[in-house]
Design an enzyme around this catalytic site. Structure first.
Site, mmCIF file in Angstrom:
data_model
loop_
_atom_site.group_PDB
_atom_site.id
_atom_site.type_symbol
_atom_site.label_atom_id
_atom_site.label_comp_id
_atom_site.label_asym_id
_atom_site.label_seq_id
_atom_site.Cartn_x
_atom_site.Cartn_y
_atom_site.Cartn_z
ATOM 1 N N ASN A 85 -34.269 -1.329 3.986
ATOM 2 C CA ASN A 85 -34.550 -1.460 5.290
ATOM 3 C C ASN A 85 -34.070 -2.793 5.954
ATOM 4 O OD1 ASN A 85 -37.062 -2.229 7.196
ATOM 5 N ND2 ASN A 85 -36.469 -0.135 7.098
ATOM 6 N N HIS A 114 -35.446 -4.028 9.314
ATOM 7 C CA HIS A 114 -35.187 -2.883 10.375
ATOM 8 C C HIS A 114 -36.325 -2.281 10.778
ATOM 9 C CE1 HIS A 114 -33.328 0.887 11.808
ATOM 10 N NE2 HIS A 114 -32.228 0.481 11.497
ATOM 11 N N CYS A 115 -37.727 -2.081 10.148
ATOM 12 C CA CYS A 115 -39.110 -1.798 10.715
ATOM 13 C C CYS A 115 -39.487 -2.703 11.883
ATOM 14 C CB CYS A 115 -40.007 -1.558 9.586
ATOM 15 S SG CYS A 115 -39.490 -0.133 8.679
ATOM 16 N N MET A 116 -39.457 -4.044 11.845
ATOM 17 C CA MET A 116 -39.807 -5.152 12.593
ATOM 18 C C MET A 116 -39.044 -5.493 13.741
ATOM 19 S SD MET A 116 -41.619 -7.988 10.075
ATOM 20 C CE MET A 116 -40.082 -8.323 9.004
#
Length: 418
Positions: free
Chosen positions: A360, A405-407
């Protein structure tokens, strides 16, 4: 007030990252307990102060590389200072469906009496029965508190707001306002939509809303940004698994094609699993021609392509791909192949590192990524492949199953020549 963004648009996964939206840990994470964290989609409670330090380090490292970082609490604080924006939010958030018919007036009046910074904190962090002062508490609220307990929520917290990737997606010159899969996340989109609608940083920018409307019931159509990647050349990758449904994929493709925003949507059929809840948990770009993948899942992806055409009523042509997903992506970018770095270590280590968001990665420019420090095997393999891996602390931030990537929700990113 924050400076206006002169331009928005995300035109690749690896081009220079210019502007990004994040949401720091805060009150919402202080509300996590062993009894509610599962419902709120976290695996465990957080040491919040350490999470704040690690997130600050993450933001600092992006800023050191020239990225303008917009923080959600700050944007929302500035947004609610606009009376029209505050009314728009509260009209939609403080309703009988959300707080109960007997609490609408009292909760709204209490929120309207807060200073903007505190109001933003409670909108994201939730409102517990004990937050509303005793002198102002009505009979209904008193009964609510006595029956359910003082730690019960009038408005639930939104700890997953930290994963800004999911609530909206900037795809080329426009954005989506995503109907989220789990109830614990659905109220996030309303707050992001308010910022995009009312904050000067976005009102001065020109962009389309491709899909999604907080005022609409989307039924079975759910879309989350961790599944969406605009990779360039008019191509968008969309994962379809636990969080993003086929109903939303079709409507997104239809909207993009109708406005000429994309020429091809490559759909990645994923297993329905929390470990691979989004495409970016098993696949992410680290350079213009290099991806990191968790082969256990990526090798099982069922790829198919949506293009304009086909049935005149819907304007979409669908085709099952006969090549592996990674090869389909390479071909779409005009490349003979993509360099692939698999999750590192033996079978046990690889499964652990994928769970800990080793795949990620967020790319801040070609060949430069940010990821968690704990994924030592995968980070080492990426470095051997020529990628600069900037690491951040992971012990607390990763408890909600999301990495760099998520944050991050990229707002402005350069294209890449292929």
């Amino acid at each position: 007030m924050s400076q206006a963004i002169p331009q928005v648009g995300v035109h690749s996964e690896v081009g220079k990252l210019r502007k990004v939206l994040v949401c720091s840990p805060g009150l919402a994470h202080q509300r996590l307990t062993p009894s509610n964290c599962d419902e709120l989609l976290f695996d465990d409670v957080m040491w919040v102060n350490q999470a704040k330090r690690d997130h600050f380090d993450f933001v600092s490292k992006m800023r050191e590389r020239g990225v303008e970082v917009l923080e959600m609490h700050n944007l929302l604080t500035e947004t609610v200072q606009n009376p029209a924006a505050l009314k728009w939010i509260l009209d939609r958030k403080i309703t009988p469906d959300n707080v109960g018919i007997g609490l609408v007036d009292e909760v709204r009046a209490w929120l309207e009496g807060l200073e903007p910074r505190a109001l933003a904190e409670f909108l994201i962090g939730g409102v517990a029965a004990s937050d509303i002062a005793g002198a102002e508490r009505s009979k209904v609220l008193t009964l609510f508190r006595d029956y359910l307990g003082k730690s019960s929520f009038v408005l639930p917290p939104l700890p997953n707001m930290m994963f800004t990737r999911d609530t909206s997606c900037w795809i080329y010159g426009g954005v989506t306002l995503n109907p989220m899969h789990w109830p614990a996340r659905r109220q996030e989109t309303l707050l992001v939509a308010a910022v995009y609608k009312f904050h000067p940083a976005f009102t001065d920018a020109k962009f389309d809303v491709w899909y999604g409307d907080p005022d609409r019931d989307h039924g079975m159509a759910t879309l989350e940004g961790g599944d969406v990647m605009p990779i360039g050349r008019g191509v968008v990758l969309v994962g379809m698994g636990e969080r993003t449904s086929r109903q939303a994929v079709g409507q997104l493709a239809q909207a993009l094609f109708a406005k000429g925003a994309a020429e091809r949507v490559i759909v990645a059929g994923l297993p329905n699993s929390r470990a691979s809840m989004h495409l970016d948990t098993v696949f992410s770009f680290c350079d213009r021609d290099l991806v990191t993948v968790f082969p256990e899942v990526v090798n099982r992806i069922v790829p198919f392509t949506l293009r304009p055409g086909g049935d005149a009523r819907y304007g979409i042509d669908i085709e099952r791909e006969d090549k592996p997903f990674v090869d389909v992506v390479a071909q779409a970018l005009g490349l003979k192949s993509l360099r692939v770095v698999e999750t590192g270590g033996n079978d046990f280590a690889a499964e652990r590192e994928q769970w800990d968001d080793g795949n990620n990665m967020v790319c801040i420019e070609p060949g430069v990524v940010v990821g968690y420090d704990r994924n030592t095997y995968t980070n080492t393999l990426l470095r051997k492949a020529g990628v600069e891996v900037i690491t951040i602390g992971s012990s607390e931030l990763g408890r909600g199953r999301g990495g760099g990537h998520c944050m991050t929700c990229p707002v402005l990113r350069d294209p890449v020549d292929y």
